[in-house]
Scaffold this motif. Structure first.
Motif, mmCIF file in Angstrom:
data_model
loop_
_atom_site.group_PDB
_atom_site.id
_atom_site.type_symbol
_atom_site.label_atom_id
_atom_site.label_comp_id
_atom_site.label_asym_id
_atom_site.label_seq_id
_atom_site.Cartn_x
_atom_site.Cartn_y
_atom_site.Cartn_z
ATOM 1 N N SER A 71 -5.321 -2.246 8.051
ATOM 2 C CA SER A 71 -5.672 -2.003 6.649
ATOM 3 C C SER A 71 -4.690 -2.725 5.733
ATOM 4 O O SER A 71 -3.621 -3.168 6.164
ATOM 5 C CB SER A 71 -5.677 -0.504 6.338
ATOM 6 O OG SER A 71 -4.380 0.041 6.507
ATOM 7 N N HIS A 130 -2.529 -2.225 2.104
ATOM 8 C CA HIS A 130 -1.986 -1.117 1.312
ATOM 9 C C HIS A 130 -1.370 -1.677 0.035
ATOM 10 O O HIS A 130 -0.573 -2.616 0.078
ATOM 11 C CB HIS A 130 -0.926 -0.361 2.130
ATOM 12 C CG HIS A 130 -0.240 0.726 1.369
ATOM 13 N ND1 HIS A 130 1.125 0.948 1.458
ATOM 14 C CD2 HIS A 130 -0.710 1.658 0.489
ATOM 15 C CE1 HIS A 130 1.447 1.970 0.679
ATOM 16 N NE2 HIS A 130 0.358 2.412 0.075
ATOM 17 N N LYS A 169 -3.521 2.874 -2.872
ATOM 18 C CA LYS A 169 -4.794 2.734 -2.164
ATOM 19 C C LYS A 169 -4.645 1.949 -0.868
ATOM 20 O O LYS A 169 -3.787 1.072 -0.748
ATOM 21 C CB LYS A 169 -5.823 2.021 -3.050
ATOM 22 C CG LYS A 169 -6.277 2.823 -4.265
ATOM 23 C CD LYS A 169 -7.257 2.028 -5.110
ATOM 24 C CE LYS A 169 -7.756 2.822 -6.299
ATOM 25 N NZ LYS A 169 -8.790 3.798 -5.927
ATOM 26 N N ASN A 170 -5.511 2.275 0.085
ATOM 27 C CA ASN A 170 -5.626 1.547 1.353
ATOM 28 C C ASN A 170 -7.048 1.055 1.512
ATOM 29 O O ASN A 170 -7.984 1.696 1.031
ATOM 30 C CB ASN A 170 -5.275 2.461 2.533
ATOM 31 C CG ASN A 170 -3.801 2.797 2.580
ATOM 32 O OD1 ASN A 170 -2.999 2.028 3.061
ATOM 33 N ND2 ASN A 170 -3.450 3.950 2.044
ATOM 34 N N ARG A 171 -7.207 -0.064 2.190
ATOM 35 C CA ARG A 171 -8.545 -0.597 2.469
ATOM 36 C C ARG A 171 -8.577 -1.107 3.900
ATOM 37 O O ARG A 171 -7.761 -1.955 4.277
ATOM 38 C CB ARG A 171 -8.881 -1.719 1.477
ATOM 39 C CG ARG A 171 -10.317 -2.198 1.575
ATOM 40 C CD ARG A 171 -10.572 -3.314 0.574
ATOM 41 N NE ARG A 171 -11.962 -3.717 0.570
ATOM 42 C CZ ARG A 171 -12.890 -3.211 -0.218
ATOM 43 N NH1 ARG A 171 -12.572 -2.283 -1.099
ATOM 44 N NH2 ARG A 171 -14.134 -3.629 -0.157
ATOM 45 N N SER A 172 -9.517 -0.614 4.689
ATOM 46 C CA SER A 172 -9.631 -1.041 6.085
ATOM 47 C C SER A 172 -10.023 -2.512 6.165
ATOM 48 O O SER A 172 -10.811 -3.006 5.348
ATOM 49 C CB SER A 172 -10.681 -0.200 6.819
ATOM 50 O OG SER A 172 -10.257 1.138 6.891
ATOM 51 N N THR A 232 -6.247 -9.865 4.635
ATOM 52 C CA THR A 232 -5.330 -8.971 3.904
ATOM 53 C C THR A 232 -5.292 -9.340 2.423
ATOM 54 O O THR A 232 -5.349 -8.464 1.556
ATOM 55 C CB THR A 232 -3.912 -9.045 4.503
ATOM 56 O OG1 THR A 232 -3.965 -8.621 5.866
ATOM 57 C CG2 THR A 232 -2.940 -8.167 3.732
#
Length: 198
Positions: free
Chosen positions: A137, A139, A162-165, A174
């Motif tokens: 993920s 971050h 926030k995090n995103r897979s 990324t």
């Protein structure tokens, strides 16, 4: 003559070793892009100017190397995958573009000049790739401050963490995920600022 030939051969071999014979990995550079966001409608700051102050950043991220982590205790850097410029500079530029595109202010400045009525500043707490055993993920963690410059009054303060897979460890993936996270943070921040009434 023989000594000259030996010397020239040694110099040629030395240069070849220094240049790596063309087999070294190239350095790759990545940047944060502006995404499409839902701009709020607000007349509160129409005709006013805003200064976007250069964001500050935690010391550990004060470099162009992209950070990746495999646990809460690891903190590592890619050697050949770099941000095109320091993260706080890229984020300041992109934040300025988001505010300008929102149309909430008459003008948006990011340097010295005439005194603006308002100021938006921020701090980058984290910008990284997180590689855990079974998932990857991106971050991004930011803090924002919005104030009235003339009265030096804090009008709004907010955080975005926030995090995103992602589906791979590719730094390009990324960078794209970080761009989308910043877009979400800015959409939330602009919505909050639009609700302020002085």
């Amino acid at each position: 003559m023989l000594k000259k030939l030996v010397l020239l051969s040694a110099i040629a071999l030395s240069l070849s070793a220094c240049l790596g014979g063309g087999s070294s990995e190239p350095t790759r550079y990545y940047t944060i892009a502006v995404e499409n966001i839902q701009a709020p409608s607000s007349e509160t700051f129409a005709g006013k100017s805003l200064l976007v102050r250069k964001f500050t950043i935690d010391q550990a991220y004060q470099r162009t190397n992209i950070v990746y982590r495999e646990s809460a205790y690891d903190f590592m850097f890619y050697d050949l995958d770099l941000w095109a410029s320091r993260p706080e500079h890229m984020i300041t530029r992109v934040v300025s573009e988001y505010v300008e595109k929102s149309g909430m202010f008459q003008s948006v400045v990011s340097g010295n000049g005439s005194m603006p009525e308002y100021e938006l500043s921020g701090h980058v707490n984290a910008i990284e790739e997180v590689d855990e055993s079974s998932s990857q993920s991106a971050h991004l963690a930011l803090g924002f401050t919005f104030k009235n410059v003339k009265s030096n009054t804090m009008l709004w303060e907010g955080k975005c963490d926030k995090n995103r897979s992602t589906d791979s460890r590719e730094p390009r993936v990324t960078a794209e995920a970080i761009s989308k996270l910043l877009a979400e943070c800015m959409e939330d921040a602009l919505q909050s600022i639009a609700k302020i009434s002085e």
